[in-house]
Motif scaffolding. Structure first.
Motif, PDB file in Angstrom:
ATOM      1  N   ARG A   4       0.810  -1.217   0.000  1.00  0.00           N
ATOM      2  CA  ARG A   4       0.000   0.000   0.000  1.00  0.00           C
ATOM      3  C   ARG A   4       0.843   1.266   0.000  1.00  0.00           C
ATOM      4  O   ARG A   4       0.503   2.241  -0.648  1.00  0.00           O
ATOM      5  CB  ARG A   4      -0.910  -0.003   1.218  1.00  0.00           C
ATOM      6  N   PRO A  85      -1.723  -3.358 -15.541  1.00  0.00           N
ATOM      7  CA  PRO A  85      -2.775  -4.380 -15.632  1.00  0.00           C
ATOM      8  C   PRO A  85      -2.773  -5.404 -14.498  1.00  0.00           C
ATOM      9  O   PRO A  85      -3.745  -6.120 -14.293  1.00  0.00           O
ATOM     10  CB  PRO A  85      -2.502  -5.081 -16.962  1.00  0.00           C
ATOM     11  N   ARG A  87      -2.592  -4.682 -11.272  1.00  0.00           N
ATOM     12  CA  ARG A  87      -3.087  -4.128 -10.011  1.00  0.00           C
ATOM     13  C   ARG A  87      -4.356  -4.821  -9.523  1.00  0.00           C
ATOM     14  O   ARG A  87      -4.418  -5.281  -8.389  1.00  0.00           O
ATOM     15  CB  ARG A  87      -3.343  -2.630 -10.165  1.00  0.00           C
ATOM     16  N   ALA A  88      -5.365  -4.858 -10.350  1.00  0.00           N
ATOM     17  CA  ALA A  88      -6.642  -5.453  -9.917  1.00  0.00           C
ATOM     18  C   ALA A  88      -6.516  -6.951  -9.642  1.00  0.00           C
ATOM     19  O   ALA A  88      -6.977  -7.427  -8.605  1.00  0.00           O
ATOM     20  CB  ALA A  88      -7.729  -5.176 -10.937  1.00  0.00           C
ATOM     21  N   PRO A  89      -5.894  -7.757 -10.527  1.00  0.00           N
ATOM     22  CA  PRO A  89      -5.751  -9.177 -10.199  1.00  0.00           C
ATOM     23  C   PRO A  89      -4.916  -9.421  -8.951  1.00  0.00           C
ATOM     24  O   PRO A  89      -5.167 -10.366  -8.207  1.00  0.00           O
ATOM     25  CB  PRO A  89      -5.065  -9.779 -11.427  1.00  0.00           C
ATOM     26  N   ARG A  91      -4.906  -7.687  -6.277  1.00  0.00           N
ATOM     27  CA  ARG A  91      -5.766  -7.487  -5.104  1.00  0.00           C
ATOM     28  C   ARG A  91      -6.733  -8.645  -4.907  1.00  0.00           C
ATOM     29  O   ARG A  91      -7.209  -8.891  -3.819  1.00  0.00           O
ATOM     30  CB  ARG A  91      -6.544  -6.188  -5.259  1.00  0.00           C
ATOM     31  N   MET A  92      -7.024  -9.343  -5.986  1.00  0.00           N
ATOM     32  CA  MET A  92      -7.999 -10.426  -5.913  1.00  0.00           C
ATOM     33  C   MET A  92      -7.377 -11.791  -5.647  1.00  0.00           C
ATOM     34  O   MET A  92      -8.086 -12.758  -5.449  1.00  0.00           O
ATOM     35  CB  MET A  92      -8.775 -10.503  -7.240  1.00  0.00           C
ATOM     36  N   SER A  93      -6.048 -11.891  -5.624  1.00  0.00           N
ATOM     37  CA  SER A  93      -5.419 -13.204  -5.562  1.00  0.00           C
ATOM     38  C   SER A  93      -5.740 -13.961  -4.277  1.00  0.00           C
ATOM     39  O   SER A  93      -6.024 -15.158  -4.320  1.00  0.00           O
ATOM     40  CB  SER A  93      -3.912 -13.079  -5.746  1.00  0.00           C
ATOM     41  N   THR A  95      -8.377 -13.573  -2.291  1.00  0.00           N
ATOM     42  CA  THR A  95      -9.790 -13.927  -2.334  1.00  0.00           C
ATOM     43  C   THR A  95     -10.010 -15.120  -3.261  1.00  0.00           C
ATOM     44  O   THR A  95     -10.751 -16.051  -2.937  1.00  0.00           O
ATOM     45  CB  THR A  95     -10.614 -12.722  -2.824  1.00  0.00           C
ATOM     46  N   ASN A  96      -9.349 -15.112  -4.405  1.00  0.00           N
ATOM     47  CA  ASN A  96      -9.464 -16.204  -5.361  1.00  0.00           C
ATOM     48  C   ASN A  96      -8.926 -17.503  -4.768  1.00  0.00           C
ATOM     49  O   ASN A  96      -9.550 -18.560  -4.886  1.00  0.00           O
ATOM     50  CB  ASN A  96      -8.715 -15.838  -6.639  1.00  0.00           C
TER      51      ASN A  96
END
Length: 116
Positions: A4, A85, A87-89, A91-93, A95-96
């Motif tokens: 962050r 590109p 950044r978003a994936p 953050r989701m890793s 959770t996935n």
């Protein structure tokens, strides 16, 4: 908070990076030398414990080096466009990963459907 606010942690990372690189590369090399290079007998419990301990310390240290490298690249202007590109994936890793573990556990394990 490293991802962050990487600027805040830059001095600590610079101090820790050489030690982490030494521990990471050395620990992983020792593990490989014992199990695949014939440095010791991996069937001996003491040698196997040494190799696994070296890997247990070396793998996270090397991961820290990779993290510092990506953060260093992310601060450089030419790389920002290439890394945007991710950044978003990124953050989701987590959770996935947790979602897959729960869903696959419910399908394949005995506490779920038991379809293994």
């Amino acid at each position: 908070g490293w991802l962050r606010d990487p600027v805040r942690f830059r001095p600590a990372a610079r101090r820790a990076l050489p030690w982490a690189a030494l521990l990471g590369i050395g620990g992983n090399l020792l593990y490989v030398a014992i199990f695949y290079g014939g440095l010791g007998d991996p069937s001996d419990a003491g040698v196997a414990a040494l190799a696994l301990s070296a890997e247990a310390l070396g793998a996270p240290a090397l991961s820290f080096c990779y993290l510092c490298g990506v953060l260093w690249l992310a601060e450089r202007q030419p790389w920002q466009r290439w890394l945007a590109p991710l950044r978003a994936p990124g953050r989701m890793s987590l959770t996935n990963y947790l979602g897959q573990a729960l869903i696959c556990g419910a399908i394949f394990n005995g506490w779920g459907l038991g379809l293994y």
